[in-house]
Design a protein around this motif. Structure first.
Motif, short mmCIF file in Angstrom:
data_model
loop_
_atom_site.label_atom_id
_atom_site.label_comp_id
_atom_site.label_asym_id
_atom_site.label_seq_id
_atom_site.Cartn_x
_atom_site.Cartn_y
_atom_site.Cartn_z
N ALA A 157 11.87 72.31 -8.51
CA ALA A 157 12.73 71.96 -9.65
C ALA A 157 12.49 70.51 -10.05
CB ALA A 157 14.19 72.20 -9.29
N MET A 158 12.44 69.61 -9.07
CA MET A 158 12.20 68.20 -9.38
C MET A 158 10.83 68.02 -10.05
SD MET A 158 14.89 66.59 -8.37
CE MET A 158 14.85 64.94 -7.75
N LYS A 159 9.84 68.73 -9.57
CA LYS A 159 8.48 68.65 -10.15
C LYS A 159 8.51 69.09 -11.61
CE LYS A 159 4.42 68.20 -7.79
NZ LYS A 159 4.96 66.98 -7.31
N LYS A 160 9.22 70.19 -11.83
CA LYS A 160 9.29 70.74 -13.21
C LYS A 160 10.00 69.74 -14.13
CE LYS A 160 9.16 74.23 -16.21
NZ LYS A 160 7.96 74.74 -16.78
N ILE A 161 11.06 69.08 -13.60
CA ILE A 161 11.80 68.10 -14.41
C ILE A 161 10.88 66.93 -14.78
CG2 ILE A 161 13.69 66.40 -14.29
CD1 ILE A 161 15.20 68.57 -12.60
N GLU A 162 9.94 66.62 -13.89
CA GLU A 162 9.01 65.53 -14.19
C GLU A 162 8.13 65.86 -15.40
OE1 GLU A 162 7.22 64.65 -10.39
OE2 GLU A 162 9.19 64.08 -9.59
N GLY A 163 8.10 67.14 -15.79
CA GLY A 163 7.38 67.56 -17.01
C GLY A 163 7.94 66.91 -18.26
N ILE A 164 9.15 66.36 -18.18
CA ILE A 164 9.74 65.66 -19.34
C ILE A 164 8.82 64.51 -19.77
CG2 ILE A 164 11.69 64.15 -20.01
CD1 ILE A 164 13.53 66.09 -18.47
N ARG A 165 8.11 63.95 -18.79
CA ARG A 165 7.17 62.85 -19.12
C ARG A 165 6.14 63.33 -20.13
NH1 ARG A 165 5.42 61.91 -14.11
NH2 ARG A 165 6.92 60.27 -13.72
N ASP A 166 5.53 64.49 -19.82
CA ASP A 166 4.48 65.01 -20.68
C ASP A 166 5.05 65.53 -22.01
OD1 ASP A 166 1.75 65.69 -21.10
OD2 ASP A 166 2.38 67.78 -20.92
N ASN A 167 6.24 66.13 -21.93
CA ASN A 167 6.85 66.64 -23.18
C ASN A 167 7.10 65.48 -24.14
OD1 ASN A 167 6.85 69.25 -22.19
ND2 ASN A 167 8.87 69.04 -21.26
N LEU A 168 7.61 64.37 -23.63
CA LEU A 168 7.86 63.22 -24.50
C LEU A 168 6.56 62.62 -25.00
CD1 LEU A 168 10.92 61.42 -22.88
CD2 LEU A 168 10.79 62.27 -25.22
N ALA A 169 5.55 62.60 -24.13
CA ALA A 169 4.25 62.05 -24.56
C ALA A 169 3.72 62.88 -25.74
CB ALA A 169 3.26 62.06 -23.40
N GLN A 170 3.91 64.20 -25.67
CA GLN A 170 3.45 65.05 -26.78
C GLN A 170 4.25 64.78 -28.06
OE1 GLN A 170 2.45 69.20 -26.10
NE2 GLN A 170 2.55 68.85 -23.90
N VAL A 171 5.56 64.57 -27.89
CA VAL A 171 6.40 64.25 -29.05
C VAL A 171 5.92 62.95 -29.69
CG1 VAL A 171 8.72 63.46 -29.71
CG2 VAL A 171 8.47 65.47 -28.22
N TYR A 172 5.66 61.94 -28.88
CA TYR A 172 5.24 60.63 -29.43
C TYR A 172 3.87 60.74 -30.10
CZ TYR A 172 9.22 58.93 -26.76
OH TYR A 172 10.49 58.75 -26.25
N GLU A 173 3.02 61.60 -29.53
CA GLU A 173 1.70 61.76 -30.14
C GLU A 173 1.83 62.40 -31.53
OE1 GLU A 173 -1.25 63.73 -27.79
OE2 GLU A 173 -2.69 63.61 -29.46
N ILE A 174 2.67 63.40 -31.63
CA ILE A 174 2.87 64.05 -32.94
C ILE A 174 3.45 63.02 -33.93
CG2 ILE A 174 4.25 65.78 -34.19
CD1 ILE A 174 4.03 67.57 -31.67
N ALA A 175 4.42 62.24 -33.45
CA ALA A 175 5.04 61.25 -34.34
C ALA A 175 4.00 60.25 -34.84
CB ALA A 175 6.16 60.53 -33.59
N THR A 234 0.55 60.56 -34.86
CA THR A 234 -0.58 61.08 -35.63
C THR A 234 -0.13 61.70 -36.96
OG1 THR A 234 -0.48 63.14 -34.40
CG2 THR A 234 -2.04 61.50 -33.61
N GLU A 235 1.11 62.19 -37.02
CA GLU A 235 1.53 62.87 -38.25
C GLU A 235 2.52 62.02 -39.06
OE1 GLU A 235 2.25 67.07 -37.63
OE2 GLU A 235 0.96 67.02 -35.87
N GLY A 236 2.81 60.82 -38.57
CA GLY A 236 3.63 59.88 -39.33
C GLY A 236 5.05 60.37 -39.57
N VAL A 237 5.65 61.03 -38.57
CA VAL A 237 7.04 61.50 -38.72
C VAL A 237 7.92 60.80 -37.67
CG1 VAL A 237 6.46 63.77 -39.69
CG2 VAL A 237 6.60 63.50 -37.19
N PRO A 238 9.22 60.69 -37.92
CA PRO A 238 10.11 60.13 -36.89
C PRO A 238 10.12 61.05 -35.66
CG PRO A 238 11.25 60.31 -39.02
CD PRO A 238 9.94 61.03 -39.16
N THR A 239 10.46 60.48 -34.52
CA THR A 239 10.31 61.24 -33.27
C THR A 239 11.20 62.48 -33.19
OG1 THR A 239 11.87 59.71 -32.25
CG2 THR A 239 9.52 59.26 -31.90
N HIS A 240 12.40 62.43 -33.83
CA HIS A 240 13.25 63.63 -33.74
C HIS A 240 12.62 64.78 -34.51
CE1 HIS A 240 14.55 62.20 -37.65
NE2 HIS A 240 15.19 63.33 -37.84
#
Ligand code: NAD
Length: 351
Positions: free
Chosen positions: A306-324, A326-332
């Motif tokens: 469970a703790m390992k899976k929660i650490e996936g938040i790091r990668d999920n946020l990194a993907q969000v920031y990359e989309i923001a 490269t596509e010029g949109v706010p992070t939300h």
């Protein structure tokens, strides 16, 4: 027990239950099960009328679809609302609610939410196996708050990485508003990581006590937003990022656990325009739902995975920031795009 479907465009199944014997009046909304069964909490509120309850359950169940899609839990989005004064709770009410949940045959899985505690869910669990988040001794994964806190700290590191090129919390100043179940634990974890931690709370004694225990700095709650810091973590309530506070923020990053931090969607762009990096709330605060989702794995719940899976938040946020970026949109908006793309991929895989 009278069960009637309410047809709603864009929702897989919305159902009303009225049970004269127990007094139950409730709605369950299953928004989307593309990625798995719909998990979402049960809340009880004295809604003025059914319309209000319907509006709430639709909004919340859709939010759960997005949250679970980005958190990659293999779950869909659902929610249930019990219409009534929490002071009128009874065993018969929750037994009836258990039968209502069970009627979904596992397509809707319930958990705790506003005004619903584990004693209530234990009654629900006598009628259905589709209950998560029970106490450890009852076979559940227990209190989600420490896991939400851990996920938020991982998320703060990911956001520091994006903003400053290093995830290191050491010597960073983090300001936390609201040192309850989640914010209090975050303060402790951040201090352990070498951050300078400022705390405030509506109940100032709570913040003072925590500050004394862990060597933090207690600051007044009034006007705290303007304090200079690297990270501002709203951990008390929603809508604290608004027309009044955004121009006064003294932070470079907003990353906290509170739900619905943006008073309105346009406040996401307002933060970006001020050069403040916003960690979308439903992405960074997913530690609790991720933890609960681990109960549904074939082998059952275990802490370490469970703790390992929660650490996936790091990668999920990194993907969000990359989309923001490269596509010029706010992070939300980037978070919503990530969720929609994962849902689309799920639909294509099923077609
Ligand atoms: P909590 O009730 O334990 O703590 C909230 C803290 O905020 C309390 O100390 C309270 O005194 C303080 N507070 C409340 N209103 C305030 C105000 N107006 N000004 C200043 N301080 C105020 O709640 P929690 O479980 O820590 O959750 C905090 C937030 O995170 C909520 O928005 C909740 O919906 C969200 N959240 C919690 C979880 C979880 O696992 N508990 C998961 C996801 C999101």
């Amino acid at each position: 027990m009278d069960i009637t479907e309410i047809p709603v465009d864009g929702y897989q199944k919305v159902v009303r239950c009225q049970d004269a014997a127990s007094g139950l009046h409730a709605i369950i909304a299953v928004h989307d099960t593309t990625l798995g069964p719909a998990l979402g909490g049960m809340r009880m509120l004295p809604y003025a009328h059914e319309e209000e309850a319907l509006h709430d359950v639709l909004r919340l169940s859709r939010g759960m679809t997005y949250k679970s899609a980005v958190a990659d839990t293999g779950l869909g989005g659902g929610k249930s609302v019990v219409i009534g004064d929490p002071r009128t709770k009874s065993e018969a009410l929750f037994r009836a609610m258990g039968r209502f949940v069970d009627a979904f045959g596992g397509k809707y899985i319930t958990a705790q939410d506003m005004n619903i505690g584990n004693p209530d869910l234990e009654i629900v669990a006598q009628e259905t196996r589709w209950v998560t988040g029970l106490d450890r001794e009852k076979g559940g994964s227990g209190n989600p708050s420490p896991y939400t806190a851990y996920g938020c700290v991982i998320g703060i590191e990911a956001t520091l990485q994006e903003a400053f090129g290093s995830p290191d919390c050491k010597d960073r100043t983090v300001l936390i508003q609201g040192v309850g179940a989640v914010g209090g634990r975050m303060a402790e974890l951040l201090k352990e990581r070498g951050a300078r931690v400022l705390v405030c709370d509506l109940f100032e004694e709570r913040a003072q006590e925590l500050a004394a225990r862990f060597g933090l700095e207690c600051v007044p709650d009034a006007g705290h937003e303007a304090l200079e810091c690297d990270v501002y973590a709203p951990c008390a309530r929603g809508a604290t990022l608004n027309d009044d506070t955004i121009p006064r923020l003294g932070c470079k990053i907003v990353a906290g656990c509170a739900n619905n931090q943006l008073a309105d969607a346009h406040h996401g762009a307002a933060l970006r325009d001020r050069g403040i990096l916003y960690a979308p709330d439903y992405v960074i605060n997913a530690g609790g739902i991720i933890n609960v989702s681990m109960e549904l794995l074939p082998g059952g719940y275990a802490d370490e995975p469970a703790m390992k899976k929660i650490e996936g938040i790091r990668d999920n946020l990194a993907q969000v920031y990359e989309i923001a970026r490269t596509e010029g949109v706010p992070t939300h908006e980037a978070a919503d795009l990530l969720a929609e793309r994962r849902l689309e991929a799920g639909r294509s895989a099923q077609a």
